[in-house]
Design a protein around this motif. Sequence first.
Motif, PDB file in Angstrom:
ATOM      1  N   LEU A  97       2.960   0.902   6.748  1.00 23.86           N
ATOM      2  CA  LEU A  97       2.540   0.074   7.182  1.00 23.86           C
ATOM      3  C   LEU A  97       1.226   0.161   7.549  1.00 23.86           C
ATOM      4  CD1 LEU A  97       2.746  -3.025   6.845  1.00 23.86           C
ATOM      5  CD2 LEU A  97       3.174  -3.059   8.386  1.00 23.86           C
ATOM      6  N   VAL A  98       0.323   0.275   6.783  1.00 21.36           N
ATOM      7  CA  VAL A  98      -0.502   0.782   7.369  1.00 21.36           C
ATOM      8  C   VAL A  98      -2.021  -0.667   7.558  1.00 21.36           C
ATOM      9  CG1 VAL A  98      -2.839   1.938   6.465  1.00 21.36           C
ATOM     10  CG2 VAL A  98      -0.378   2.801   5.741  1.00 21.36           C
ATOM     11  N   VAL A  99      -3.585  -0.298   7.738  1.00 20.43           N
ATOM     12  CA  VAL A  99      -4.017  -1.394   8.633  1.00 20.43           C
ATOM     13  C   VAL A  99      -5.628  -0.509   8.588  1.00 20.43           C
ATOM     14  CG1 VAL A  99      -2.098  -2.895   9.909  1.00 20.43           C
ATOM     15  CG2 VAL A  99      -3.722  -1.455  11.179  1.00 20.43           C
ATOM     16  N   LEU A 100      -6.476  -1.415   8.264  1.00 21.33           N
ATOM     17  CA  LEU A 100      -7.694  -0.543   8.239  1.00 21.33           C
ATOM     18  C   LEU A 100      -8.652  -0.268   9.363  1.00 21.33           C
ATOM     19  CD1 LEU A 100      -9.120   0.482   6.027  1.00 21.33           C
ATOM     20  CD2 LEU A 100     -10.851  -0.970   5.481  1.00 21.33           C
ATOM     21  N   ASP A 101      -9.578   0.551  10.289  1.00 21.91           N
ATOM     22  CA  ASP A 101      -9.821   0.023  11.871  1.00 21.91           C
ATOM     23  C   ASP A 101     -10.834   0.415  11.052  1.00 21.91           C
ATOM     24  OD1 ASP A 101     -10.803  -0.163  14.212  1.00 21.91           O
ATOM     25  OD2 ASP A 101      -9.015   1.049  14.621  1.00 21.91           O
ATOM     26  N   GLY A 102     -11.965  -0.371  11.222  1.00 21.91           N
ATOM     27  CA  GLY A 102     -13.436   0.794  10.516  1.00 21.91           C
ATOM     28  C   GLY A 102     -13.175   1.077   9.311  1.00 21.91           C
ATOM     29  N   GLY A 103     -14.049   2.553   9.121  1.00 21.63           N
ATOM     30  CA  GLY A 103     -13.666   3.883   8.377  1.00 21.63           C
ATOM     31  C   GLY A 103     -11.936   4.669   7.979  1.00 21.63           C
ATOM     32  N   GLU A 104     -10.617   4.148   8.770  1.00 23.46           N
ATOM     33  CA  GLU A 104      -9.342   4.917   8.908  1.00 23.46           C
ATOM     34  C   GLU A 104      -8.594   3.771   9.155  1.00 23.46           C
ATOM     35  OE1 GLU A 104     -10.095   8.130  13.592  1.00 23.46           O
ATOM     36  OE2 GLU A 104      -9.799   6.378  13.310  1.00 23.46           O
ATOM     37  N   SER A 105      -7.666   4.517   8.774  1.00 25.60           N
ATOM     38  CA  SER A 105      -6.360   4.158   8.052  1.00 25.60           C
ATOM     39  C   SER A 105      -5.432   4.238   9.435  1.00 25.60           C
ATOM     40  CB  SER A 105      -5.489   4.808   6.829  1.00 25.60           C
ATOM     41  OG  SER A 105      -5.626   5.544   6.399  1.00 25.60           O
ATOM     42  N   VAL A 106      -4.615   3.141   9.996  1.00 32.92           N
ATOM     43  CA  VAL A 106      -3.612   3.331  10.899  1.00 32.92           C
ATOM     44  C   VAL A 106      -2.216   3.050  10.515  1.00 32.92           C
ATOM     45  CG1 VAL A 106      -3.622   2.431  13.476  1.00 32.92           C
ATOM     46  CG2 VAL A 106      -5.981   2.664  12.848  1.00 32.92           C
ATOM     47  N   THR A 107      -1.538   4.072  10.496  1.00 31.37           N
ATOM     48  CA  THR A 107       0.273   3.920   9.957  1.00 31.37           C
ATOM     49  C   THR A 107       0.611   3.278  11.387  1.00 31.37           C
ATOM     50  OG1 THR A 107       0.254   5.864   8.889  1.00 31.37           O
ATOM     51  CG2 THR A 107       1.707   4.602   9.379  1.00 31.37           C
ATOM     52  N   VAL A 108       0.643   2.108  11.087  1.00 33.92           N
ATOM     53  CA  VAL A 108       0.940   1.180  12.728  1.00 33.92           C
ATOM     54  C   VAL A 108       2.831   0.472  12.167  1.00 33.92           C
ATOM     55  CG1 VAL A 108      -0.749  -0.078  12.430  1.00 33.92           C
ATOM     56  CG2 VAL A 108       0.996  -1.435  11.338  1.00 33.92           C
ATOM     57  N   ASP A 109       3.389   0.466  11.225  1.00 34.67           N
ATOM     58  CA  ASP A 109       5.264   0.825  11.322  1.00 34.67           C
ATOM     59  C   ASP A 109       5.268   2.206  10.289  1.00 34.67           C
ATOM     60  OD1 ASP A 109       7.273   0.054  12.111  1.00 34.67           O
ATOM     61  OD2 ASP A 109       7.390  -1.698  11.522  1.00 34.67           O
ATOM     62  N   ARG A 110       6.882   1.840   9.894  1.00 32.23           N
ATOM     63  CA  ARG A 110       7.197   3.770   8.745  1.00 32.23           C
ATOM     64  C   ARG A 110       8.861   3.407   8.543  1.00 32.23           C
ATOM     65  NH1 ARG A 110       4.258   8.113   9.854  1.00 32.23           N
ATOM     66  NH2 ARG A 110       3.474   6.731  11.821  1.00 32.23           N
ATOM     67  N   SER A 128      -6.226   8.715   2.069  1.00 32.09           N
ATOM     68  CA  SER A 128      -4.201   8.128   1.668  1.00 32.09           C
ATOM     69  C   SER A 128      -4.452   6.888   0.953  1.00 32.09           C
ATOM     70  CB  SER A 128      -3.696   7.567   2.684  1.00 32.09           C
ATOM     71  OG  SER A 128      -4.258   6.469   2.915  1.00 32.09           O
ATOM     72  N   CYS A 129      -3.128   6.498   0.581  1.00 31.91           N
ATOM     73  CA  CYS A 129      -3.225   6.062  -0.926  1.00 31.91           C
ATOM     74  C   CYS A 129      -2.853   4.026  -0.617  1.00 31.91           C
ATOM     75  CB  CYS A 129      -2.115   5.579  -1.964  1.00 31.91           C
ATOM     76  SG  CYS A 129      -1.576   4.790  -2.776  1.00 31.91           S
ATOM     77  N   GLY A 130      -2.599   4.160   0.236  1.00 34.19           N
ATOM     78  CA  GLY A 130      -2.603   3.106   1.381  1.00 34.19           C
ATOM     79  C   GLY A 130      -4.206   2.383   1.965  1.00 34.19           C
ATOM     80  N   GLY A 131      -5.056   3.582   2.543  1.00 33.28           N
ATOM     81  CA  GLY A 131      -5.989   3.446   2.847  1.00 33.28           C
ATOM     82  C   GLY A 131      -7.165   2.501   1.945  1.00 33.28           C
ATOM     83  N   PRO A 139     -15.941  -4.624   3.350  1.00 32.63           N
ATOM     84  CA  PRO A 139     -17.882  -4.837   2.545  1.00 32.63           C
ATOM     85  C   PRO A 139     -17.961  -3.316   1.611  1.00 32.63           C
ATOM     86  CG  PRO A 139     -16.975  -5.718   4.207  1.00 32.63           C
ATOM     87  CD  PRO A 139     -15.614  -4.303   4.047  1.00 32.63           C
ATOM     88  N   ALA A 140     -19.104  -3.477   0.721  1.00 38.48           N
ATOM     89  CA  ALA A 140     -19.472  -2.582   0.131  1.00 38.48           C
ATOM     90  C   ALA A 140     -19.617  -2.027   1.245  1.00 38.48           C
ATOM     91  CB  ALA A 140     -20.484  -2.504  -1.222  1.00 38.48           C
ATOM     92  N   GLY A 141     -20.795  -1.938   2.014  1.00 37.27           N
ATOM     93  CA  GLY A 141     -21.187  -1.345   3.137  1.00 37.27           C
ATOM     94  C   GLY A 141     -20.551  -0.050   3.967  1.00 37.27           C
ATOM     95  N   LEU A 142     -18.815  -0.669   3.952  1.00 37.68           N
ATOM     96  CA  LEU A 142     -18.054   0.291   4.825  1.00 37.68           C
ATOM     97  C   LEU A 142     -17.804   1.047   3.603  1.00 37.68           C
ATOM     98  CD1 LEU A 142     -15.524   0.747   6.530  1.00 37.68           C
ATOM     99  CD2 LEU A 142     -14.516  -0.666   5.908  1.00 37.68           C
ATOM    100  N   VAL A 143     -17.296   1.190   2.769  1.00 35.08           N
ATOM    101  CA  VAL A 143     -17.183   1.699   1.287  1.00 35.08           C
ATOM    102  C   VAL A 143     -17.448   2.720   1.625  1.00 35.08           C
ATOM    103  CG1 VAL A 143     -16.460   1.839  -1.068  1.00 35.08           C
ATOM    104  CG2 VAL A 143     -15.810   0.183   0.657  1.00 35.08           C
ATOM    105  N   ASP A 144     -19.278   2.704   1.353  1.00 32.74           N
ATOM    106  CA  ASP A 144     -20.000   4.228   1.524  1.00 32.74           C
ATOM    107  C   ASP A 144     -20.388   4.557   2.415  1.00 32.74           C
ATOM    108  OD1 ASP A 144     -20.866   2.603  -1.161  1.00 32.74           O
ATOM    109  OD2 ASP A 144     -22.996   1.214  -0.310  1.00 32.74           O
TER     110      ASP A 144
END
Length: 244
Positions: A97-110, A128-131, A139-144
Motif C-alpha cells: 500500500l503506497v501513498v504519495l508524499d511530495g515527490g516520494e512514494s511511501v510504502t505504509v503497509d505490505r 515504482s508502479c504504485g508511485g 498536479p502537473a507541476g509536481l509531475v514535472d
Amino acid sequence: MLGRAVGVLDAFAGAEGPELSLTELADRADLPLTTTHRLAGQLVNERLLERLPSGRFRIGPHVQELVSLAPRDVAAEDVAHPYLQDLADVTGQPVQLVVLDGGESVTVDRADGQLPSRAPTRAPAHASCGGLVLLAHAPAGLVDSVIENGQFERRWDAAPGVTERVRTAIEVARRQGHLELRSKQTGTVSVAAPVIVDEGPVAAVAISGAPHSERSLAPAVLTTARSIARAMGAPATGPIPIIR
C-alpha cells in the motif's frame, strides 16, 4: 447557557476517572455549585450525563450516539491490511500500500502472503508502479518536478528516452485507471491501482512478482483497491472489467 453546559461536559476531559462528583464538576467547570447542579440535571434529562446511584456523574449514552454520527478521517492504512493480505494469499506475490508524499512514494503497509510488515519505506515516486499511478493523479507541476529533478536519470540508469517512457506510463495510468509494467530483464510484472475516495486517490495498491500465467493480475488489484476505498466510505462502483 449552552457554553456552560459544554463546560460541564468538558470537565470530564483529562479527569483521572470516568466519574465525577457534583463538587468536582463545579470545580473543573469553574461554575457555582447551584448552577452546576441545575445544568447537570438538564444534561441528565437529555441523556448527555448519567447520574449513578452513588450520586456521581459520568458521560451519558446520548453523547456516544452523537459521536458515532460524526464523520471520521480514516487513513487507508487503517483499514487496508486485511485486503492486502487476501490479495497476497491468493496470488502468492508481495503486495504494498503506497501513498504519495511530495515527490516520494511511501510504502505504509505490505503483505507477502506469510509475514506482514508495516514498516514504512520511501522511494522516488517515479521509481515504482504504485508511485507512477499516484503521479497520474498529481498536479502537473509536481509531475514535472519529479521527472526533471537530478535523481531521475541516475535512478533509471540514464537510459535514452527514459523521461518520455515514464511520462507515457503516467499517461497510461491516468487513462485506464491502473498500470501494468513488465520487465523483460527480470521477467517480473508489476501492477498498481489507485484507492479513490472523494474523487481523488488516497493511496495505491501495488503487486509485483513473477507472473503465474498470461492472465493479468490487474482485475484482482483493482478489486482490492476498490474494496479498500469502500471500507473508507467511498460508494460502490460498477463491475471490475475483465482484462486479458
